[in-house]
Design a protein around this motif. Structure first.
Motif, PDB file in Angstrom:
ATOM      1  N   HIS A  40       0.862  -1.182   0.000  1.00 19.36           N
ATOM      2  CA  HIS A  40       0.000   0.000   0.000  1.00 19.36           C
ATOM      3  C   HIS A  40       0.900   1.234   0.000  1.00 19.36           C
ATOM      4  N   TRP A  41       0.284   2.430  -0.073  1.00 21.65           N
ATOM      5  CA  TRP A  41       1.096   3.639  -0.256  1.00 21.65           C
ATOM      6  C   TRP A  41       2.087   3.834   0.882  1.00 21.65           C
ATOM      7  N   GLN A  42       1.772   3.279   2.051  1.00 21.01           N
ATOM      8  CA  GLN A  42       2.643   3.475   3.215  1.00 21.01           C
ATOM      9  C   GLN A  42       4.024   2.846   3.038  1.00 21.01           C
ATOM     10  N   ALA A  43       4.203   2.030   2.002  1.00 21.07           N
ATOM     11  CA  ALA A  43       5.550   1.534   1.698  1.00 21.07           C
ATOM     12  C   ALA A  43       6.535   2.679   1.533  1.00 21.07           C
ATOM     13  N   TRP A  44       6.026   3.845   1.105  1.00 16.86           N
ATOM     14  CA  TRP A  44       6.871   5.010   0.825  1.00 16.86           C
ATOM     15  C   TRP A  44       7.083   5.912   2.040  1.00 16.86           C
ATOM     16  N   GLN A  45       6.456   5.607   3.167  1.00 20.35           N
ATOM     17  CA  GLN A  45       6.551   6.506   4.323  1.00 20.35           C
ATOM     18  C   GLN A  45       7.984   6.813   4.757  1.00 20.35           C
ATOM     19  N   GLY A  64      -7.609  -1.900  -5.889  1.00 19.65           N
ATOM     20  CA  GLY A  64      -7.620  -3.249  -5.347  1.00 19.65           C
ATOM     21  C   GLY A  64      -6.555  -3.501  -4.300  1.00 19.65           C
ATOM     22  N   PHE A  65      -5.840  -2.444  -3.888  1.00 13.06           N
ATOM     23  CA  PHE A  65      -4.788  -2.560  -2.875  1.00 13.06           C
ATOM     24  C   PHE A  65      -4.952  -1.444  -1.847  1.00 13.06           C
ATOM     25  N   GLY A  66      -4.417  -1.694  -0.646  1.00 11.36           N
ATOM     26  CA  GLY A  66      -4.562  -0.690   0.402  1.00 11.36           C
ATOM     27  C   GLY A  66      -6.036  -0.421   0.659  1.00 11.36           C
ATOM     28  N   THR A  67      -6.398   0.853   0.664  1.00  9.30           N
ATOM     29  CA  THR A  67      -7.799   1.215   0.888  1.00  9.30           C
ATOM     30  C   THR A  67      -8.517   1.610  -0.397  1.00  9.30           C
ATOM     31  N   ALA A 189       0.322  -3.431   9.661  1.00  5.62           N
ATOM     32  CA  ALA A 189      -0.532  -2.796   8.652  1.00  5.62           C
ATOM     33  C   ALA A 189      -0.274  -3.360   7.261  1.00  5.62           C
ATOM     34  N   GLU A 190       0.993  -3.585   6.902  1.00 12.67           N
ATOM     35  CA  GLU A 190       1.256  -4.089   5.559  1.00 12.67           C
ATOM     36  C   GLU A 190       0.930  -5.578   5.436  1.00 12.67           C
ATOM     37  N   THR A 191       1.026  -6.326   6.529  1.00 11.66           N
ATOM     38  CA  THR A 191       0.590  -7.721   6.502  1.00 11.66           C
ATOM     39  C   THR A 191      -0.918  -7.801   6.285  1.00 11.66           C
ATOM     40  N   LEU A 192      -1.668  -6.925   6.944  1.00 11.78           N
ATOM     41  CA  LEU A 192      -3.119  -6.889   6.761  1.00 11.78           C
ATOM     42  C   LEU A 192      -3.487  -6.358   5.375  1.00 11.78           C
ATOM     43  N   ALA A 193      -2.668  -5.455   4.836  1.00 12.82           N
ATOM     44  CA  ALA A 193      -2.908  -4.967   3.471  1.00 12.82           C
ATOM     45  C   ALA A 193      -2.740  -6.093   2.463  1.00 12.82           C
ATOM     46  N   LEU A 194      -1.706  -6.910   2.658  1.00 13.85           N
ATOM     47  CA  LEU A 194      -1.498  -8.070   1.790  1.00 13.85           C
ATOM     48  C   LEU A 194      -2.652  -9.057   1.929  1.00 13.85           C
ATOM     49  N   ARG A 195      -3.081  -9.267   3.142  1.00 12.59           N
ATOM     50  CA  ARG A 195      -4.182 -10.194   3.430  1.00 12.59           C
ATOM     51  C   ARG A 195      -5.471  -9.754   2.727  1.00 12.59           C
ATOM     52  N   GLY A 196      -5.750  -8.455   2.723  1.00 15.47           N
ATOM     53  CA  GLY A 196      -7.041  -7.973   2.230  1.00 15.47           C
ATOM     54  C   GLY A 196      -7.046  -7.460   0.806  1.00 15.47           C
ATOM     55  N   ALA A 197      -5.942  -7.573   0.089  1.00  5.87           N
ATOM     56  CA  ALA A 197      -5.837  -6.983  -1.249  1.00  5.87           C
ATOM     57  C   ALA A 197      -6.708  -7.724  -2.261  1.00  5.87           C
ATOM     58  N   THR A 198      -7.825  -7.109  -2.650  1.00  2.00           N
ATOM     59  CA  THR A 198      -8.727  -7.745  -3.619  1.00  2.00           C
ATOM     60  C   THR A 198      -8.104  -7.837  -5.009  1.00  2.00           C
ATOM     61  N   GLY A 199      -7.115  -6.986  -5.275  1.00  2.00           N
ATOM     62  CA  GLY A 199      -6.479  -6.990  -6.587  1.00  2.00           C
ATOM     63  C   GLY A 199      -5.311  -7.944  -6.704  1.00  2.00           C
ATOM     64  N   PHE A 200      -4.990  -8.671  -5.620  1.00  2.00           N
ATOM     65  CA  PHE A 200      -3.768  -9.478  -5.613  1.00  2.00           C
ATOM     66  C   PHE A 200      -3.797 -10.584  -6.670  1.00  2.00           C
TER      67      PHE A 200
END
Length: 280
Positions: A40-45, A64-67, A189-200
């Motif tokens: 998700h975008w937070q990779a760039w934080q 389909g990723f993040g929010t 947060a990024e583990t949950l982003a991977l878990r919930g990514a509908t576009g994966f």
């Protein structure tokens, strides 16, 4: 605070409305940041504040990723669809032809945007698309294993793992060379982003036949690769340089597949140098 913009794109079944969530900070020439698959975008934080001192930074949650919601029916997750979606997103934000930096899938998208002359400069960090078939299968298998792990572990266990450096290594050591530097909250947060990514899955399916073989004339390109990338091995950078001979190829010593956290100062400098005065 993340914002959302909606815009219309064409599909074979007619116009479709796409919504994209993003973070925007800073001032200067526009810089679009594109994350990798499952992120998700937070990779760039880790690099956001450094970049925002010099650029109008727009960090995107890809559809389909993040929010960001999934792409609507009629729109595929292939390059020929997502690139026009990103073009329409930039138009909706009024940023014209931005500089772009992308990591992994985002790096491939950045190169495609450059090939279509939709951006001022390209910085691609460990981009997809320069693999052999064996390397592609390895990357896809590794990503699927990461996704399975993220989906099978209880959230309480993920949170408990994140509290120790060893646990963060177990959760994120595939993509970071120094996962212990990532904060517990960020790893959860990024583990949950991977878990919930509908576009994966639909995105991963489109990578089966992806090879980036075209040169990108007239657009400054920087390709950077971490020396400790365990997902897309650094020899792929040599192939990238062969495909885009005018590109600047940069080593990122001690960095993994997602290098922004491993060495924020170096990665930010590479991006700023690549986008300086329209590129190098």
């Amino acid at each position: 605070m993340a914002a959302e913009v909606s815009f219309t794109v064409e599909s074979p079944q007619g116009p479709r409305t796409v919504s994209v969530r993003y973070e925007r900070v800073g001032a200067g020439e526009p810089l679009l940041l594109l994350h990798g698959i499952g992120h998700h975008w937070q990779a760039w934080q880790p690099v956001l504040d450094i970049l925002a001192a010099r650029r109008d930074v727009v960090a995107v949650d890809l559809p389909g990723f993040g929010t960001s919601p999934a792409l609507p029916d009629g729109l595929a997750y292939d390059l020929s669809t997502v690139v026009p979606v990103l073009e329409a997103f930039c138009t909706a934000l009024g940023i014209g032809r931005p500089h772009v930096a992308g990591n992994s899938l985002g790096g491939l998208l950045a190169l495609e945007l450059g090939r279509e002359k939709l951006v001022r400069s390209v910085t691609a960090l460990s981009p997809a698309g320069f693999w052999t078939e064996a390397e592609r299968r390895y990357a896809v298998g590794t990503l699927r294993a990461m996704r399975l792990g993220a989906r099978s572990l209880p959230v309480s266990f993920i949170e408990r793992l994140s509290r120790s450096a060893a646990g963060r290594a177990a959760l994120a050591g595939t993509i970071y060379a120094r996962p212990g530097r990532r904060s517990p909250d960020a790893v959860v947060a990024e583990t949950l982003a991977l878990r919930g990514a509908t576009g994966f899955e639909p995105t991963l399916a489109t990578q089966r036949d992806v090879l980036f073989l075209d040169d990108i004339p007239d657009v400054p390109v920087t390709i950077a690769w971490g020396t400790r990338d365990r997902l897309l091995l650094r020899r792929q950078g040599v192939r990238a340089k062969r495909a885009v001979p005018g590109a600047r190829l940069v080593r990122l010593p001690g960095c993994g597949h997602v290098p922004m956290n491993d060495d924020p100062a170096l990665v930010a400098r590479v991006i700023l140098d690549g986008s300086r005065d329209g590129g190098h």
